[in-house]
Design an enzyme around this catalytic site. Structure first.
Site, PDB file in Angstrom:
ATOM      1  CD  GLU A 109      14.905  59.531  41.108  1.00  0.00           C
ATOM      2  OE1 GLU A 109      15.255  59.913  42.296  1.00  0.00           O
ATOM      3  OE2 GLU A 109      13.589  60.334  41.383  1.00  0.00           O
ATOM      4  CD  GLU A 129      11.416  59.065  45.120  1.00  0.00           C
ATOM      5  OE1 GLU A 129      10.287  58.357  45.581  1.00  0.00           O
ATOM      6  OE2 GLU A 129      12.476  58.816  44.687  1.00  0.00           O
TER       7      GLU A 129
HETATM    8  N1  3HC Z   1      18.604  56.998  54.273  1.00  0.00           N
HETATM    9  C1  3HC Z   1      19.126  56.789  55.175  1.00  0.00           C
HETATM   10  N2  3HC Z   1      18.762  56.032  55.956  1.00  0.00           N
HETATM   11  C2  3HC Z   1      18.150  54.511  56.044  1.00  0.00           C
HETATM   12  C3  3HC Z   1      17.343  54.772  54.606  1.00  0.00           C
HETATM   13  C4  3HC Z   1      17.419  55.875  53.597  1.00  0.00           C
HETATM   14  N3  3HC Z   1      17.385  56.084  52.517  1.00  0.00           N
HETATM   15  N4  3HC Z   1      16.909  53.960  54.455  1.00  0.00           N
HETATM   16  C5  3HC Z   1      16.675  53.443  55.610  1.00  0.00           C
HETATM   17  N5  3HC Z   1      17.553  53.601  56.552  1.00  0.00           N
HETATM   18  C6  3HC Z   1      17.664  53.390  57.833  1.00  0.00           C
HETATM   19  C7  3HC Z   1      16.912  52.700  58.968  1.00  0.00           C
HETATM   20  O1  3HC Z   1      16.761  54.225  59.452  1.00  0.00           O
HETATM   21  C8  3HC Z   1      17.168  51.718  59.473  1.00  0.00           C
HETATM   22  O2  3HC Z   1      18.265  52.826  60.442  1.00  0.00           O
HETATM   23  P1  3HC Z   1      18.963  51.866  62.118  1.00  0.00           P
HETATM   24  O3  3HC Z   1      19.030  50.430  61.736  1.00  0.00           O
HETATM   25  O4  3HC Z   1      19.834  53.023  62.424  1.00  0.00           O
HETATM   26  O5  3HC Z   1      17.268  52.458  62.778  1.00  0.00           O
HETATM   27  C9  3HC Z   1      18.545  51.225  58.858  1.00  0.00           C
HETATM   28  O6  3HC Z   1      18.710  51.836  57.347  1.00  0.00           O
HETATM   29  C10 3HC Z   1      17.720  49.795  58.467  1.00  0.00           C
HETATM   30  O7  3HC Z   1      15.795  50.535  58.006  1.00  0.00           O
HETATM   31  P2  3HC Z   1      14.580  49.635  58.249  1.00  0.00           P
HETATM   32  O8  3HC Z   1      14.848  49.504  59.364  1.00  0.00           O
HETATM   33  O9  3HC Z   1      13.998  50.388  57.448  1.00  0.00           O
HETATM   34  O10 3HC Z   1      15.149  48.055  57.097  1.00  0.00           O
HETATM   35  P3  3HC Z   1      14.039  47.334  56.040  1.00  0.00           P
HETATM   36  O11 3HC Z   1      15.033  46.387  55.954  1.00  0.00           O
HETATM   37  O12 3HC Z   1      13.193  46.581  57.749  1.00  0.00           O
HETATM   38  O13 3HC Z   1      14.151  48.625  54.868  1.00  0.00           O
HETATM   39  C11 3HC Z   1      13.828  49.701  52.926  1.00  0.00           C
HETATM   40  C12 3HC Z   1      14.559  48.168  53.781  1.00  0.00           C
HETATM   41  C13 3HC Z   1      12.701  49.329  52.395  1.00  0.00           C
HETATM   42  C14 3HC Z   1      14.923  49.924  52.249  1.00  0.00           C
HETATM   43  C15 3HC Z   1      13.111  50.742  54.492  1.00  0.00           C
HETATM   44  O14 3HC Z   1      14.646  50.986  55.064  1.00  0.00           O
HETATM   45  C16 3HC Z   1      13.110  52.212  53.184  1.00  0.00           C
HETATM   46  O15 3HC Z   1      11.737  51.988  53.166  1.00  0.00           O
HETATM   47  N6  3HC Z   1      14.232  52.624  53.071  1.00  0.00           N
HETATM   48  C17 3HC Z   1      13.084  53.964  52.720  1.00  0.00           C
HETATM   49  C18 3HC Z   1      13.282  54.658  51.780  1.00  0.00           C
HETATM   50  C19 3HC Z   1      13.051  55.348  50.887  1.00  0.00           C
HETATM   51  O16 3HC Z   1      12.466  55.511  50.892  1.00  0.00           O
HETATM   52  N7  3HC Z   1      13.792  55.687  49.755  1.00  0.00           N
HETATM   53  C20 3HC Z   1      13.890  57.009  48.590  1.00  0.00           C
HETATM   54  C21 3HC Z   1      15.046  58.521  49.446  1.00  0.00           C
HETATM   55  S1  3HC Z   1      14.571  60.004  48.787  1.00  0.00           S
HETATM   56  C22 3HC Z   1      15.097  59.535  47.507  1.00  0.00           C
HETATM   57  O17 3HC Z   1      15.926  58.583  47.036  1.00  0.00           O
HETATM   58  C23 3HC Z   1      15.067  61.091  46.713  1.00  0.00           C
HETATM   59  C24 3HC Z   1      15.625  61.025  45.595  1.00  0.00           C
HETATM   60  O18 3HC Z   1      14.274  61.127  44.536  1.00  0.00           O
HETATM   61  C25 3HC Z   1      16.466  61.827  44.798  1.00  0.00           C
END
Ligand code: 3HC
Ligand code: NAI
Length: 707
Positions: A109, A129
């Site tokens: 975004e 999301e």
């Molecule tokens: N918020 C908080 N913590 C997060 C995070 C996030 N968005 N994304 C990842 N983390 C944390 C994980 O919990 C993990 O923590 P830990 O080491 O303490 O267990 C650490 O970061 C590493 O994450 P992964 O183990 O998942 O690492 P990968 O390299 O395998 O994957 C990734 C990386 C592809 C970025 C994956 O973490 C992911 O898909 N994250 C979620 C992304 C997501 O859902 N984003 C949307 C959020 S909602 C949003 O943005 C709303 C907006 O519209 C306002």
């Protein structure tokens, strides 16, 4: 600037870098830091343009999901990204977002509010999301269709799936791919734009890709129809469609308001709470408290498997898919040929579906070496036994492996019910023996129960987790009890399904109540798929592990005697046509009636609510026993088992999370009622009783232990 966002200058360009490892989530301080950078650049006459880039391995993975938890609990108010996005888009000096790693959620975004986007080839963009039960909340549903078109926006917001940089370029989401150094490429790109253009595009002002009513109406109708199947039970994907539709019908500002309302509805829903729990539980599951930090996983360069049957073949495919050469041993040429033929057929089907190339299939097959002997086993880093479920045979094999395997090799059994310690005791290296309980089909199912024996070493556990990761499975550490975690709970669940039909519910009513609850399949349909014969044998085996004199199901034994083994014989609880499509069978209804009557069971009307309570509370009660006895590390681990191995709906968070949402006192009281009505099977788990009496939850239990 703050420590999460840094500002630097390269001649006439300002460079704003986000440094919030590991994934540059938009934690408090990050949006503020970016906004400060934008203001500083715009106040500086020497600056002509801005580059926004992520430090470390990624651009921005989105909003900080932990912060959502605080917003949901009322601890804090949500800090909207919208003012930052306006500041970026209204910046009089052009801003380019330089993407690498993931630009997800709020990250995308932010990028879409910049005037330009360039990306490294390995970058991915996405609006994931929905996987958290919410929708984009910072105008993603309004800017995405303006950049990528309505169809692409719907697809991305409904599926939540990431899009690779090349596809993002083709869709118009990204302006240029950068080879080599991303920052240097982004700067060169921006300098060109500064030189060529007096004005720079604002996404919110673009309407050329928003389509018209004639094209959009059928598109949204089709999207809703398709989501009914792909997103059964979920609310966020439908909210996402509504929000994108608003982009096509309203002004940008009005669309943003619609999105906000829908976003808030989703954010405070039980589904969002459950799915955010799942996000963190999936990541926590690999963390084993007490495991030595020095425990290193072995490097897996060569694997070997014993048994090329249903499971061995699927496991061999997992190794081949991960690029690891694997020996596949059988006892006869015929069994070996059959095993290889099944593997080849599985790959061919994937090729036919267009999901694998002929070359990739050939490469994978070449990694699997069929053999009738143990030659080469001495080089294997991991050996997995997947022969018949027979203790004497498994002991014989492990004694042989002990002689042949190199020191430090991981020796694993895929047993689903035998005692791992007994198997390990036949070797001189019980510390290297572990259970790797794959689920059928092993090349498809994501769950891997990692069974820890009495002597299993920390290195062996670390190696098993690494192997799971290599195979793209979710490994869950479980203890060595009968049925481990998943099947031990499943026995109870299945039992209630069998009892319910004898007490008066129809086969279809039982299954419908469970699928309406969200289960991928009804329990009796599962019984037919797995094989009534298999289930009966498992139950006979279980009887050795349970207190005598308990009520046993009757009808399922009759089906077994009649040779109605389920799908594979064309009949079980249901009748099946040649395409394995199920229809109700009046003969089964009559058989149930007759059997119940002969056994003196009073039949009655049973509603969907009782069906769900009986089946799901049976899962929960057993889960609580498993947790209390230490066979699972955390309630969240049990949830992950059920979501990935048993078709439990993710939006309910898993059985233990679901129990918390119902309230453990409510669950406990009902379990007590069932005990009064149905006897010993329903003995309440002591942990459930304790938590019900103290107002505790399974989720808080994990936290209290400091896990
Ligand atoms: N918020 C908080 N913590 C997060 C995070 C996030 N968005 N994304 C990842 N983390 C944390 C994980 O919990 C993990 O923590 P830990 O080491 O303490 O267990 C650490 O970061 C590493 O994450 P992964 O183990 O998942 O690492 P990968 O390299 O395998 O994957 C990734 C990386 C592809 C970025 C994956 O973490 C992911 O898909 N994250 C979620 C992304 C997501 O859902 N984003 C949307 C959020 S909602 C949003 O943005 C709303 C907006 O519209 C306002
Ligand atoms: P299967 O009967 O399909 O395959 C077993 C294979 O082992 C046969 O092909 C047999 O010829 C071979 N075999 C027997 N002795 C051997 C030896 N000494 N050397 C080499 N090969 C030998 O059985 P399946 O279903 O694959 O089960 C294997 C193991 O996996 C069992 O322990 C079972 O409990 C477990 N399991 C099975 C699941 C399933 O759904 N089928 C799920 C999870 C675990």
């Amino acid at each position: 600037m703050n420590e999460l966002v840094s500002y630097s200058q390269d001649n006439e360009l300002a460079i704003i870098t986000i440094n919030n490892p590991p994934v540059n989530a938009l934690s408090p301080g990050v949006p503020e830091g970016i906004a400060e950078g934008v203001a500083r650049a715009n106040a500086d006459d020497a600056i002509k343009g801005l580059v926004l880039i992520g430090g470390g391995r990624t651009f921005i993975a989105g909003a900080d999901i932990k912060e959502f938890g605080k917003v949901i609990s009322g601890e804090k108010k949500e800090g909207s990204l919208l003012p930052l996005l306006t500041a970026l888009e209204d910046s009089p000096k052009p801003v380019v977002a330089a993407l690498h790693g993931s630009a997800f959620g709020g990250g995308l975004e932010i990028a879409m509010a910049c005037h330009y986007r360039v990306a490294a080839k390995d970058a991915q963009v996405g609006q994931p999301e929905v996987k958290l039960g919410i929708i984009p909340g910072a105008a993603g549903t309004q800017r995405l269709p303006r950049l990528a078109g309505v169809a692409k926006a719907v697809e991305m917001c409904v599926s939540g799936a990431p899009v690779k940089a090349a596809d993002a370029l083709a869709a118009g989401l990204v302006d240029q791919l950068i080879e080599g150094d991303l920052l240097a490429g982004a700067q060169a790109f921006l300098r060109e734009k500064i030189a060529a253009n007096a004005t720079h595009p604002r996404t919110r002002e673009r309407n050329d890709k928003l389509g018209d009513e004639a094209t959009n109406t059928p598109l949204f109708a089709a999207a809703r129809e398709s989501a009914k199947k792909t997103a059964r039970g979920l609310t966020a994907p439908f909210a996402a469609i509504d929000a994108v539709e608003a982009a096509t019908k309203l002004s940008f500002d009005e669309g943003v308001q619609v999105e906000r309302k829908l976003f808030e509805q989703c954010l405070f829903s039980d589904q969002a709470k459950a799915l955010m729990h799942v996000f963190f539980a999936e990541r926590e599951v690999a963390k084993v408290p007490g495991l030595s930090p020095d425990a290193k996983s072995i490097e897996i360069k060569q694997a070997a498997i014993i048994g090329a049957g249903t499971m061995g073949g699927g496991i061999a495919m997992n190794f081949a898919n991960a690029g690891v050469p694997v020996l596949l041993k059988e006892t006869t040429q015929e069994a070996l040929d059959r095993g290889i033929a099944t593997i080849t057929k599985n790959y061919s089907n994937t090729v036919k579906k267009g999901r694998l190339t002929e070359e990739a299939m050939a490469e994978r097959l070449a990694l699997i070496t069929p053999t009738l002997g143990y030659d080469g086993f001495e080089n294997a880093d991991v050996i997995i036994e997947a022969v018949f479920e027979n203790m004497a045979l498994k002991k014989e094999i492990f004694a042989e492996l002990d002689k042949r395997a190199k020191p430090g090799a991981l020796l694993a059994s895929n047993t689903s019910s035998l005692n791992l310690d007994e198997i390990a005791a036949t070797t001189s290296r019980a510390s290297s023996v572990i259970g790797l309980h794959f689920f059928s089909p092993a090349n498809v199912m994501r769950l891997l129960e990692i069974v820890r024996g009495k002597a299993t070493s920390d290195e062996a556990i670390a190696s098993a987790f690494a192997l799971g990761k290599l195979m793209k499975k979710v490994g869950v550490l479980v203890g060595n009890c009968h049925g481990f975690v998943g099947n031990r709970m499943f026995f109870q669940y299945m039992r209630e399904g069998h009892f319910l039909v004898e007490e008066g519910a129809s086969v279809e009513a039982v299954d419908k109540a469970l699928t309406d609850f969200g289960m991928a399949m009804g329990i009796l349909a599962v019984d037919d798929m797995a094989g009534i014969d298999v289930g009966v044998k498992v139950r006979q085996e279980n009887a050795k592990h349970e207190a005598p004199g308990r009520r046993q199901p009757l009808v399922v034994d009759r089906l077994y005697e009649m040779g109605r083994y389920g799908q594979k014989t064309g009949a079980g609880w249901y009748k099946y046509d040649e395409n394995r499509r199920a229809t109700p069978d009046p003969a089964v209804a009559a058989l149930i009636e007759k059997t119940a009557q002969a056994a003196g069971i009073t039949r009655r009307e049973i509603g969907a609510r009782e069906i769900v309570e009986r089946c799901v509370y049976a899962l929960i009660n057993e889960g609580a026993k498993i947790l209390d006895e230490g066979y699972a590390l955390r309630a969240g681990d049990i949830d992950i088992v059920y979501l990935n191995g048993y078709g439990f709906p993710a939006w309910r968070g898993g059985p233990m999370w679901y129990a918390d949402t119902v309230g453990l006192k409510t669950v406990y009281d009902r379990v007590c009622e069932f005990q009064a009505q149905h006897g010993a099977w329903w003995e309440p788990a002591p942990l459930l009783k304790r938590l019900a009496e103290t107002g505790g939850t399974f989720a808080a239990l994990g936290k209290a232990k400091g896990d």
